[in-house]
Enzyme design. Structure first.
Site, PDB file in Angstrom:
ATOM      1  N   SER A   1       0.762  -1.260   0.002  1.00  0.00           N
ATOM      2  CA  SER A   1       0.046  -0.027  -0.063  1.00  0.00           C
ATOM      3  C   SER A   1       0.944   1.287   0.136  1.00  0.00           C
ATOM      4  O   SER A   1       2.071   1.249   0.245  1.00  0.00           O
ATOM      5  CB  SER A   1      -0.793   0.229   1.217  1.00  0.00           C
ATOM      6  OG  SER A   1      -1.393   1.361   1.288  1.00  0.00           O
TER       7      SER A   1
ATOM      8  N   TYR B   1      -2.035  -0.981  10.415  1.00  0.00           N
ATOM      9  CA  TYR B   1      -2.049  -1.122   9.017  1.00  0.00           C
ATOM     10  C   TYR B   1      -0.726  -0.822   8.312  1.00  0.00           C
ATOM     11  O   TYR B   1      -0.015  -1.587   7.440  1.00  0.00           O
ATOM     12  CB  TYR B   1      -3.171  -0.464   8.447  1.00  0.00           C
ATOM     13  CG  TYR B   1      -3.431  -0.671   6.870  1.00  0.00           C
ATOM     14  CD1 TYR B   1      -4.043  -1.804   6.461  1.00  0.00           C
ATOM     15  CD2 TYR B   1      -2.926   0.445   5.883  1.00  0.00           C
ATOM     16  CE1 TYR B   1      -4.215  -1.967   5.259  1.00  0.00           C
ATOM     17  CE2 TYR B   1      -3.040   0.121   4.628  1.00  0.00           C
ATOM     18  CZ  TYR B   1      -4.014  -0.950   4.317  1.00  0.00           C
ATOM     19  OH  TYR B   1      -4.324  -1.354   2.899  1.00  0.00           O
TER      20      TYR B   1
END
Length: 270
Positions: free
Chosen positions: A162, A175
Site C-alpha cells: 500500500s 496497517y
C-alpha cells in the site's frame, strides 16, 4: 524447458471483492484459469461466476498455515500448477493513535496482512519450485544476448502492499506496519528465488474504490469522516480497483521478465 501451449493459471487471495475480484476478472479476460480464494467462500463463488475461463472458488484463512497449504493443494489438483499469484487478502484494522490502539488489533492486522502474505509465499513458492520453467514465446528472445535472454519462469507473484507501506499514516499504525512488512518480505523472497525463475513484486495502491474503503470511512475518527479524498490526488479522483488489477497482471506477465523485488506505487500523481 517447456513452452507455454496451455492456459496459464492464476491464484488470487482476497478474490471475493475489491482489488482481488477485479484482478481475478482481469486474469480471466487475459485467458488465465483462476483460483479465487477468500475467507468468505460465498463472495469467492460470486467472483467465480463473473469469469469466462475455468476456475475454482476456495475458502482460505491466510493466517493459518493448514488453510493456505490446502488452498495451494486445491489449485494444483485442479490445474496442475500455479503460474501467477496475487496475494491480495488484507484487512484495514481499527483507527486510533498508538497510545490508544488495542494490542490485539495490532496482532490481528499483522496476522492477516503480513503473516498472511508470508504464508502464501511459503506455499506458493514451494509449489513453483517443483514446476518446470516455461517460455511462452521462445522466438521472441532467440536473438537476444545471453545475459538478456528470457530463459523461462516457474512462477510470478505479486503481493499487496500500500502507499501506507511507503509513508506513515496517522491513526493507522498496525496497517502501516503490516504494509511496510510486506515490502520487506517481497524483496527478501525475490532475492532468495531469483535464480530459480520465480519473480516476486508488490503493488502499493492509494485510496481505491472498494468495500474496504467504505469500512475505513465508518471507522475513522469523527473529525476525519466525510473528507474529500479526491483533493489529495493530482488526477482529481481515487483509483478504481480495475486500475490496480491491470498493474498486478502486468507484473505477473512476460512483459517484464527482469523485474523482481520491486514495488509499484499506484498513486494518481501523489
Amino acid at each position: 524447458m517447456a513452452t507455454n501451449t496451455r492456459k496459464s493459471v492464476a491464484l488470487v487471495t482476497g478474490g471475493g471483492s475489491g482489488i482481488g475480484r477485479a484482478t481475478a476478472v482481469r486474469f480471466a479476460e487475459l485467458g488465465y484459469s483462476c483460483v479465487v480464494a477468500d475467507i468468505d467462500e460465498q463472495s469467492a463463488k460470486e467472483t467465480l461466476g463473473m469469469l469466462q475461463t475455468p476456475g475454482i472458488a476456495v475458502q482460505v484463512d491466510v493466517t493459518m498455515a493448514t488453510s493456505v497449504e490446502a488452498m495451494v493443494t486445491a489449485a494444483v489438483q485442479r490445474f496442475g500448477r500455479i503460474d501467477c499469484a496475487f496475494n491480495g487478502a488484507g484487512t484495514e484494522g481499527s483507527y486510533a493513535k498508538i497510545a490508544d490502539h488495542p494490542e490485539e488489533e495490532f496482532d490481528r492486522v499483522m496476522g492477516v496482512n503480513a503473516k498472511g502474505v508470508w504464508l502464501c509465499l511459503k506455499y506458493e513458492i514451494a509449489q513453483m519450485l517443483q514446476q518446470e520453467p516455461v517460455v511462452s514465446d521462445p522466438a521472441r528472445w532467440a536473438d537476444k544476448p545471453d545475459v538478456c535472454r528470457f530463459r523461462g519462469v516457474r512462477g510470478s507473484i505479486v503481493n499487496a502492499s500500500s502507499q501506507a507501506g511507503l509513508v506513515g499514516h496517522p491513526y493507522n499504525s498496525p496497517y502501516c506496519a503490516s504494509k511496510w512488512a510486506v515490502l520487506g518480505i517481497t524483496e527478501t523472497a525475490a532475492v532468495e528465488y531469483a535464480k530459480d525463475g520465480i519473480r516476486v513484486n508488490a503493488v502499493c495502491p492509494v485510496v481505491t474504490a472498494t468495500p474496504m474503503l467504505d469500512r475505513i470511512k465508518a471507522k475513522l475518527p469523527p473529525h476525519l469522516r466525510g473528507q474529500d479524498y479526491t483533493k489529495f490526488f493530482p488526477v482529481g479522483r481515487i483509483a478504481a480497483p480495475e486500475e490496480i488489477a491491470e498493474a498486478v497482471c502486468w507484473l505477473c506477465s512476460d512483459a517484464c521478465p527482469f523485474t523482481t523485488g520491486e514495488h509499484l506505487k499506484i498513486a494518481g500523481g501523489m
